[in-house]
Motif scaffolding. Sequence first.
Motif, PDB file in Angstrom:
ATOM      1  N   LEU A 162      13.503   2.657  -0.743  1.00 25.22           N
ATOM      2  CA  LEU A 162      11.984   2.633  -1.477  1.00 25.22           C
ATOM      3  C   LEU A 162      12.414   3.567  -2.528  1.00 25.22           C
ATOM      4  O   LEU A 162      12.622   4.590  -2.196  1.00 25.22           O
ATOM      5  CB  LEU A 162      10.802   2.920  -0.429  1.00 25.22           C
ATOM      6  N   LEU A 196      -2.260   2.863   6.400  1.00 28.23           N
ATOM      7  CA  LEU A 196      -1.869   2.278   5.412  1.00 28.23           C
ATOM      8  C   LEU A 196      -2.191   3.353   4.381  1.00 28.23           C
ATOM      9  O   LEU A 196      -3.046   4.024   4.227  1.00 28.23           O
ATOM     10  CB  LEU A 196      -2.598   1.161   5.186  1.00 28.23           C
ATOM     11  N   LEU A 197      -1.262   3.306   3.252  1.00 28.90           N
ATOM     12  CA  LEU A 197      -1.314   4.064   2.256  1.00 28.90           C
ATOM     13  C   LEU A 197      -1.918   3.443   0.821  1.00 28.90           C
ATOM     14  O   LEU A 197      -1.497   2.270   0.729  1.00 28.90           O
ATOM     15  CB  LEU A 197       0.077   4.802   1.662  1.00 28.90           C
ATOM     16  N   GLU A 230       7.884  11.537  -2.133  1.00 24.85           N
ATOM     17  CA  GLU A 230       8.071  12.250  -1.009  1.00 24.85           C
ATOM     18  C   GLU A 230       9.066  13.095  -1.296  1.00 24.85           C
ATOM     19  O   GLU A 230      10.190  12.797  -1.456  1.00 24.85           O
ATOM     20  CB  GLU A 230       8.187  11.155   0.234  1.00 24.85           C
ATOM     21  N   PHE A 273      11.554   7.548  -2.201  1.00 30.94           N
ATOM     22  CA  PHE A 273      11.129   7.988  -1.153  1.00 30.94           C
ATOM     23  C   PHE A 273      12.825   8.173  -0.494  1.00 30.94           C
ATOM     24  O   PHE A 273      13.249   7.539   0.000  1.00 30.94           O
ATOM     25  CB  PHE A 273      10.673   7.138  -0.173  1.00 30.94           C
ATOM     26  N   ARG A 301       2.485  -3.562   1.138  1.00 34.30           N
ATOM     27  CA  ARG A 301       1.898  -2.201   1.479  1.00 34.30           C
ATOM     28  C   ARG A 301       2.806  -1.468   2.410  1.00 34.30           C
ATOM     29  O   ARG A 301       3.781  -2.166   3.089  1.00 34.30           O
ATOM     30  CB  ARG A 301       0.692  -2.508   2.180  1.00 34.30           C
ATOM     31  N   LEU A 302       2.619  -0.082   2.156  1.00 33.60           N
ATOM     32  CA  LEU A 302       3.275   0.824   2.944  1.00 33.60           C
ATOM     33  C   LEU A 302       2.217   1.601   3.882  1.00 33.60           C
ATOM     34  O   LEU A 302       1.151   1.795   3.808  1.00 33.60           O
ATOM     35  CB  LEU A 302       3.658   1.981   2.112  1.00 33.60           C
ATOM     36  N   LEU A 315       2.091   4.665   7.425  1.00 33.21           N
ATOM     37  CA  LEU A 315       2.821   5.886   7.892  1.00 33.21           C
ATOM     38  C   LEU A 315       3.526   5.407   9.349  1.00 33.21           C
ATOM     39  O   LEU A 315       2.932   4.658   9.946  1.00 33.21           O
ATOM     40  CB  LEU A 315       1.993   6.951   8.038  1.00 33.21           C
ATOM     41  N   PRO A 339       7.499  -0.089   5.098  1.00 26.61           N
ATOM     42  CA  PRO A 339       6.654  -1.257   4.701  1.00 26.61           C
ATOM     43  C   PRO A 339       6.079  -1.952   5.967  1.00 26.61           C
ATOM     44  O   PRO A 339       6.847  -1.975   7.012  1.00 26.61           O
ATOM     45  CB  PRO A 339       7.847  -2.166   4.266  1.00 26.61           C
ATOM     46  N   VAL A 375       7.152   6.977   5.433  1.00 27.11           N
ATOM     47  CA  VAL A 375       6.384   5.567   5.133  1.00 27.11           C
ATOM     48  C   VAL A 375       7.376   4.265   5.372  1.00 27.11           C
ATOM     49  O   VAL A 375       8.716   4.734   5.295  1.00 27.11           O
ATOM     50  CB  VAL A 375       5.802   5.592   3.767  1.00 27.11           C
ATOM     51  N   TYR A 393      -2.166   9.810  -2.451  1.00 31.79           N
ATOM     52  CA  TYR A 393      -2.028   8.871  -1.677  1.00 31.79           C
ATOM     53  C   TYR A 393      -3.313   8.887  -0.559  1.00 31.79           C
ATOM     54  O   TYR A 393      -3.270   9.862   0.273  1.00 31.79           O
ATOM     55  CB  TYR A 393      -0.738   8.626  -0.740  1.00 31.79           C
ATOM     56  N   LEU A 394      -4.182   7.834  -0.673  1.00 32.07           N
ATOM     57  CA  LEU A 394      -5.297   7.783   0.391  1.00 32.07           C
ATOM     58  C   LEU A 394      -4.797   7.064   1.793  1.00 32.07           C
ATOM     59  O   LEU A 394      -3.952   6.278   1.680  1.00 32.07           O
ATOM     60  CB  LEU A 394      -6.410   7.200  -0.060  1.00 32.07           C
ATOM     61  N   LEU A 395      -5.250   7.441   2.712  1.00 29.20           N
ATOM     62  CA  LEU A 395      -5.271   6.770   3.944  1.00 29.20           C
ATOM     63  C   LEU A 395      -6.359   5.777   4.401  1.00 29.20           C
ATOM     64  O   LEU A 395      -7.453   6.142   4.174  1.00 29.20           O
ATOM     65  CB  LEU A 395      -5.056   7.945   5.206  1.00 29.20           C
ATOM     66  N   ARG A 396      -5.951   4.690   4.879  1.00 25.90           N
ATOM     67  CA  ARG A 396      -6.933   3.845   5.556  1.00 25.90           C
ATOM     68  C   ARG A 396      -6.168   3.163   6.873  1.00 25.90           C
ATOM     69  O   ARG A 396      -5.165   3.012   6.773  1.00 25.90           O
ATOM     70  CB  ARG A 396      -7.686   2.816   4.667  1.00 25.90           C
ATOM     71  N   ARG A 397      -7.096   2.892   8.001  1.00 25.08           N
ATOM     72  CA  ARG A 397      -6.609   2.309   8.878  1.00 25.08           C
ATOM     73  C   ARG A 397      -6.328   0.910   8.664  1.00 25.08           C
ATOM     74  O   ARG A 397      -7.251   0.071   8.194  1.00 25.08           O
ATOM     75  CB  ARG A 397      -7.509   2.474  10.140  1.00 25.08           C
ATOM     76  N   LEU A 398      -5.003   0.431   9.423  1.00 23.70           N
ATOM     77  CA  LEU A 398      -4.975  -1.010   9.298  1.00 23.70           C
ATOM     78  C   LEU A 398      -5.966  -1.940   9.867  1.00 23.70           C
ATOM     79  O   LEU A 398      -6.335  -2.710   9.617  1.00 23.70           O
ATOM     80  CB  LEU A 398      -3.616  -1.369   9.824  1.00 23.70           C
TER      81      LEU A 398
END
Lengths: 462, 462
Positions: A7, B63-64, A130, A10, B83-84, B86, B47, B45, A62-67
């Motif tokens: 990636l 997710l980021l 990163e 990264f 999408r990536l 963690l 994919p 991270v 980079y913001l986080l959100r839950r899948l």
Amino acid sequence: VSRPRPLSGFPEWLPAEQIVAQTLTDRLRRTFELHGFAAVQTRAVEPVPVLLGKGETDKEIYLLRRLQGDAEPGDPPVGEDGRLGLHFDLTVPLARYVLENAGRLSFPFRRYQIQQVWRGERPQEGRYREFTQADIDVVGDGTLSFHHEVEVALVAAEALASLPIPAIVMRVNNRKVAEGFYLGLGLDDVAGVLRVVDKLDKVGPDVVAAELAVTVGATSTQARQCLQFAGVRSEAGRDPADLVAAVTALGVQHPRLDEGLAELVRVLHAAEEHVPGVLVADLSVARGLDYYTGTVYETHLVGLESLGSICSGGRYDELARDGERVFPGVGISVGVTRLVGGLLNRGLVRAARATPTCVLVAVPAEEQRVGCERLAAALRRRGIPTEVSPTAAKYGKQIRHADRRGIPYVWFPGTGPSPGEAGHEVKDIRSGDQHAADPDTWMPPAEDRAVAVQAVDQHEKE
Amino acid sequence: VSRPRPLSGFPEWLPAEQIVAQTLTDRLRRTFELHGFAAVQTRAVEPVPVLLGKGETDKEIYLLRRLQGDAEPGDPPVGEDGRLGLHFDLTVPLARYVLENAGRLSFPFRRYQIQQVWRGERPQEGRYREFTQADIDVVGDGTLSFHHEVEVALVAAEALASLPIPAIVMRVNNRKVAEGFYLGLGLDDVAGVLRVVDKLDKVGPDVVAAELAVTVGATSTQARQCLQFAGVRSEAGRDPADLVAAVTALGVQHPRLDEGLAELVRVLHAAEEHVPGVLVADLSVARGLDYYTGTVYETHLVGLESLGSICSGGRYDELARDGERVFPGVGISVGVTRLVGGLLNRGLVRAARATPTCVLVAVPAEEQRVGCERLAAALRRRGIPTEVSPTAAKYGKQIRHADRRGIPYVWFPGTGPSPGEAGHEVKDIRSGDQHAADPDTWMPPAEDRAVAVQAVDQHEKE
């Protein structure tokens, strides 16, 4: 999953490269600890308002959100804005950590922190999405003595000097010097002048002079003096008093200028004693002069200036604030990934092997594996990284297995493979030397025991 | 920013606690390297399709996304799903890393990896949203010898035994034993039986027996035998042949059962020699038997079983696959945050001080700081972590500054503070002992030089 590809932004390393990264990081850490900096590790995430701090919103966070769905009803709200983002440096988390734990820390608080950070930027050489930073900071409660501004520069220079990397030059400047000079010159919009002069390298002196006239109303004399001022630098090994003389010759006077010059001279004197030849004062360094309040630092590898600064920082009079309580700080940050990646990409540093293993114990026959394990355990007990051959193939094949991975020694078990038996021999597969050895006393040289990591000079490369 | 509060599930430690975490991590790493495991660090991270792997979608993945807008037009698409997220463990990244770099690794590939992982789960004791794991794995290309299943258990047990923590018990089982037993018993839906028997601890034998009848059609005799089987365990120090006898007494025969028992016995024999008293076979261990294919491991702290397993893993016949090329693996993972957090929360481990500093050089007067720095440098050159007092306050105050942070020694400079001068004295502020000392030869005991980290037993706590 089909064959995955890297990636962009990264970076990841192969085992031999990772040994380089780890060896360099370990040495930085060793120096930081020798100087009494304590390790801190902060969580990777911060609430978005903490990350945005003083309202800058141009950061690529980079913001986080839950899948799976959104926040759960039981989740405590975090500030106004419940979102979490990955930290983009280690200074913002430090300020938050100090505020959160102020009552349980002792000041001046000396901490180092070696961690990954994330920025959603477009990747290019030396810029990653990163990457790892290694920071040291000293944080005061209310006040912070100037001598810590000398200290962090010296600790960072000493840490970098311990690495197998090209020579470094650390350039220092001081916000007070610039501010005092511009005020003494009659240019009151110091921030405006700094913004224009910061472009000097990119646009050249004529454009800077023209812009100074337009944006801060500088006369042509004032603009010329600004340019002369930005050209002043010390040379390693020269008397720091020369720097003061060069600035004084420009004929501008201001108490803040005097204060700043005295501080710069103290940094230069200490550096000449403790890390000779590494540190210079350079009044053109404008990095962060808009937010730093005292000494600032930036550091380049000699011959690899295009990589950018690998170690930067400065003093903040207000790293953090809790009501009336203010925490000043001074810190410096080594860009580990930029440094290691830059050197690896150019083949300028190399690990002697791709594994910590120093000795491969050959297995004469699968039934003798238990004895071979016993033998390996005896070597490990004396600190020699050892593994047992994965197969009891012909010795030639076992030797090739060691050779492919750079393992320097192969151990041939004796009449019985256990340590107590006779007839053990060890072969240095680089030289081919093979001789009898006692598993309870034989010791490889220190440079083989731990993996040697060495600078490769251009000459050697060709 | 007002006073920030901790984020639930994202633990952070104070400096003395961080020294505990780091000391334990360093020792794990030391053992891994002694056994020839090479460090790998993967990006945080992956994919999303890599994270979801075999289609499990119940993982609580973070997710980021970028704070500023969406993907840039120049961004390369990553698989079907750009999408990536963690990573939630270190096994999925390892499998991807092996596939990506297969041509540049040498097999069997032995790697360790100590990194943070993230799971968007509801936090509770021993369960975090961000935590550190320390994994070792051996990955083969095509085949992987059984002896590596013995090896990773022994390396992990040896690593844990080197830590200042309570005694551990590592329980092992083997998928082949369970599978062979159920098949030999005439229960062909092995996965179904495993799922039911896995609930034994929670729901008890009667419910398990009833469920076996309903879900896999077990007769009452078969159900009873399943329960007897799940009750078989070895005892440390007992002959492993007893285990085989106990299973044989149940009267079930199957070649897979024999193969699995022979493997379990080999693990027990090796453990009894290299890490006596730590390892037991326990046929009730069902952890991951649905996806592991050979030996499985789980590890508890004696007296702290409620914390859950602090070290688990097993063998996968197919860790990764690239077309026809299959990579089997066996690995084990230490839950560093669960272990360290569990011990710190209970006060069961303690660092002797909150800083690496061993010596504080007192400053008689601010003008003498330069000499004091010289003195500190002399001590550091010999590996003694040293800092110079931040202020030239009265000696009593400087001693209190050292005392608050647990620094054991205060150095009082002599007639002049530089190393060459006479009259230097060093005080052990724990005992009050003060005596003349030469900065070029004085050496504190090793247990003071590095910060001692020790287990605290309950008795001592009270």
